[in-house]
Design a protein around this motif. Structure first.
Motif, short mmCIF file in Angstrom:
data_model
loop_
_atom_site.label_atom_id
_atom_site.label_comp_id
_atom_site.label_asym_id
_atom_site.label_seq_id
_atom_site.Cartn_x
_atom_site.Cartn_y
_atom_site.Cartn_z
N ASP A 13 -8.22 4.24 3.31
CA ASP A 13 -8.29 3.94 4.75
C ASP A 13 -6.88 3.92 5.35
O ASP A 13 -6.64 4.49 6.42
CB ASP A 13 -8.96 2.58 4.99
N TYR A 14 -5.96 3.26 4.64
CA TYR A 14 -4.59 3.21 5.16
C TYR A 14 -3.92 4.58 5.04
O TYR A 14 -3.12 4.96 5.91
CB TYR A 14 -3.74 2.16 4.42
N SER A 55 -12.65 6.90 -1.41
CA SER A 55 -11.80 5.99 -2.18
C SER A 55 -10.89 6.79 -3.10
O SER A 55 -11.33 7.78 -3.71
CB SER A 55 -12.66 5.04 -3.02
N ILE A 102 -5.93 -5.04 -3.33
CA ILE A 102 -5.96 -3.69 -2.78
C ILE A 102 -6.92 -2.83 -3.60
O ILE A 102 -6.79 -2.72 -4.82
CB ILE A 102 -4.55 -3.06 -2.79
N LYS A 118 0.83 -1.21 0.00
CA LYS A 118 0.00 0.00 0.00
C LYS A 118 0.86 1.25 0.00
O LYS A 118 0.58 2.23 -0.70
CB LYS A 118 -0.93 -0.01 1.21
N THR A 173 -10.56 2.06 -1.82
CA THR A 173 -11.06 2.31 -0.46
C THR A 173 -10.05 1.83 0.58
O THR A 173 -9.76 2.53 1.55
CB THR A 173 -12.41 1.59 -0.25
N ASP A 174 -9.51 0.62 0.37
CA ASP A 174 -8.47 0.10 1.27
C ASP A 174 -7.31 1.09 1.37
O ASP A 174 -6.80 1.38 2.45
CB ASP A 174 -7.88 -1.22 0.74
#
Length: 427
Positions: A193-194, A130, A186, A45, A189-190
């Motif tokens: 969030d990170y 996102s 991945i 990420k 949105t993921d």
């Protein structure tokens, strides 16, 4: 006249600022270093975040618009990269810009640059929680291609495999650019969030090299809306002494075998033994006059290339050589002999003096550029060391043969990896 003044350091909210004043350059380099623990859950990420940073923002949603804004700052450039420092993952974000005093109406240029930096970091191209999906999809594909390209470069591939095997029980086995298998799952949105966790928790260092005054910079930093946090110290690597040597042989349809040896040194940047270690590595395989280069490549004609390098934040050394498969045993024997000869002091004062000169020239060349000065300052910051360029050169000149031998005695063979087209199995 070129002048180098004293570095200036100050903690400003979440940011640890280091100013490296110099009028040597006609540009100013602004470098953010974002640091977090190296972890498989986040490393891929973070690699994607670095690419997204240099691609677009909410205000400049296309690469064209983003580059146009940079061009308006008299041709400024912005780029980001990822790296490992021991058990830490580092995102480096760099804005290169002309010094305002050399352009018309340049008195507001630094402020405009920090306005763009704030846009890049705090206003990414996010829609409904996102990251922009088309941008994410493109950067994921680019990252897949970069990671897959390692397989085609067999030298890099062999080094990667050695790292995965040697550090199998450590997070260091993960590459800074991420894990190929983790990319497909991945989502935008993921990632966002990170990203919020990244903004809130990463340790932030800022380095500015150029003819810049703290009075001009600090008010601009105070406008950056980083949440307050405690400066997290570097996660220092504990010494590891291998109990046995692991030998792994793998096969691929290649013409030239790739032999890589991994040694533990347990010596890190800034420590008393670090400069002697550099010289031991230089004598062993770091330069063209080194033992491995001369004895494996030149005298025995066994290697297409042969060299060694050290990692100063994880305490290890890699020796790599490209050899014909039939020469595996002979090449391995000669390499081990060169290590042993270093450990018994089998080198002359003249060879040491030559290596000192080559290392000093290498340092001077690396630190002739602003980025080199910044990387050195960052290393000193992380390790709370005082190995600036002048101290480093002075230390090189003072190192004795006995110190080099002691450093060489730290070499402990951990892993041997050999990639060839043969049919050998793991031992």
């Amino acid at each position: 006249m070129t002048t180098h003044k004293q570095e200036y350091k100050e903690q400003i909210g979440a940011i640890q600022l280091t100013l490296i004043p110099s009028d040597k350059y006609k540009s100013n380099k602004i470098v953010f270093k974002f640091r977090a623990p190296l972890d498989r859950k986040t490393t891929t990420k973070r690699a994607l975040i670095a690419t997204l940073m240099e691609t677009n923002t909410k205000k400049y949603p296309t690469q064209t618009a983003f580059r146009k804004e940079l061009a308006s700052l008299y041709g400024a450039s912005f780029y980001a990269s990822v790296d490992k420092k021991g058990n830490e993952h580092v995102i480096t974000a760099i804005l290169d810009m002309v010094d305002g005093q050399f352009v018309p109406n340049g008195d507001t240029l630094l402020e405009k640059a920090f306005t763009l930096i704030q846009e890049i970091i705090f206003n990414p191209n996010v829609i409904d929680g996102s990251f922009h999906e088309a941008t994410v999809a493109r950067e994921k594909e680019n990252l897949v291609q970069r990671l897959e390209s390692v397989y085609d470069d067999k030298i890099r591939y062999a080094n990667k495999r050695l790292t995965e095997i040697m550090f199998a029980n450590e997070n260091y086995k993960y590459g800074a650019a991420g894990v190929l298998e983790d990319i497909p799952n991945i989502t935008g949105t993921d990632l966002y969030d990170y990203y919020q966790q990244f903004l809130a928790e990463d340790t932030v260092d800022l380095f500015i090299c150029g003819d810049v005054k703290k009075e001009d910079v600090i008010p601009l930093l105070k406008k950056l809306p980083f949440a307050d946090r405690k400066y997290r110290e570097l996660d220092v690597i504990a010494p590891i002494h291998p109990k046995e040597v692991h030998t792994v042989k793998e096969n691929q349809p290649i013409n030239q075998g790739k032999l890589v040896l991994g040694y533990r040194t347990n010596i890190l940047f800034g420590e008393d033994a670090y400069v002697p270690l550099q010289l031991a590595n230089g004598l062993l395989g770091g330069f063209a006059n080194s033992k491995i280069f001369i004895n494996v490549r030149e005298k025995a004609s066994l290697a297409y290339y042969a060299s060694s390098r050290i990692d100063s934040f994880h305490g290890f050394m890699l020796i790599s050589a490209g050899i014909d498969e039939k020469n595996y045993e002979q090449a391995l024997t000669i390499i081990k002999e060169q290590v042993a000869s270093m450990q018994t002091g089998d080198f002359t004062e003249e060879e040491l003096a030559q290596t000192k000169a080559m290392l000093s020239n290498q340092l001077l060349e690396a630190n002739d550029q602003a980025q080199g000065l910044i990387e050195l300052a960052y290393n000193n910051t992380l390790k709370k060391a005082n190995l600036d360029l002048s101290n480093w050169l002075k230390r090189i000149s003072e190192v004795t043969k006995e110190e080099v031998v002691t450093a060489a005695k730290s070499f402990e063979l951990d892993t041997i990896y050999f990639l060839s087209k043969g049919a050998d199995s793991n031992e």
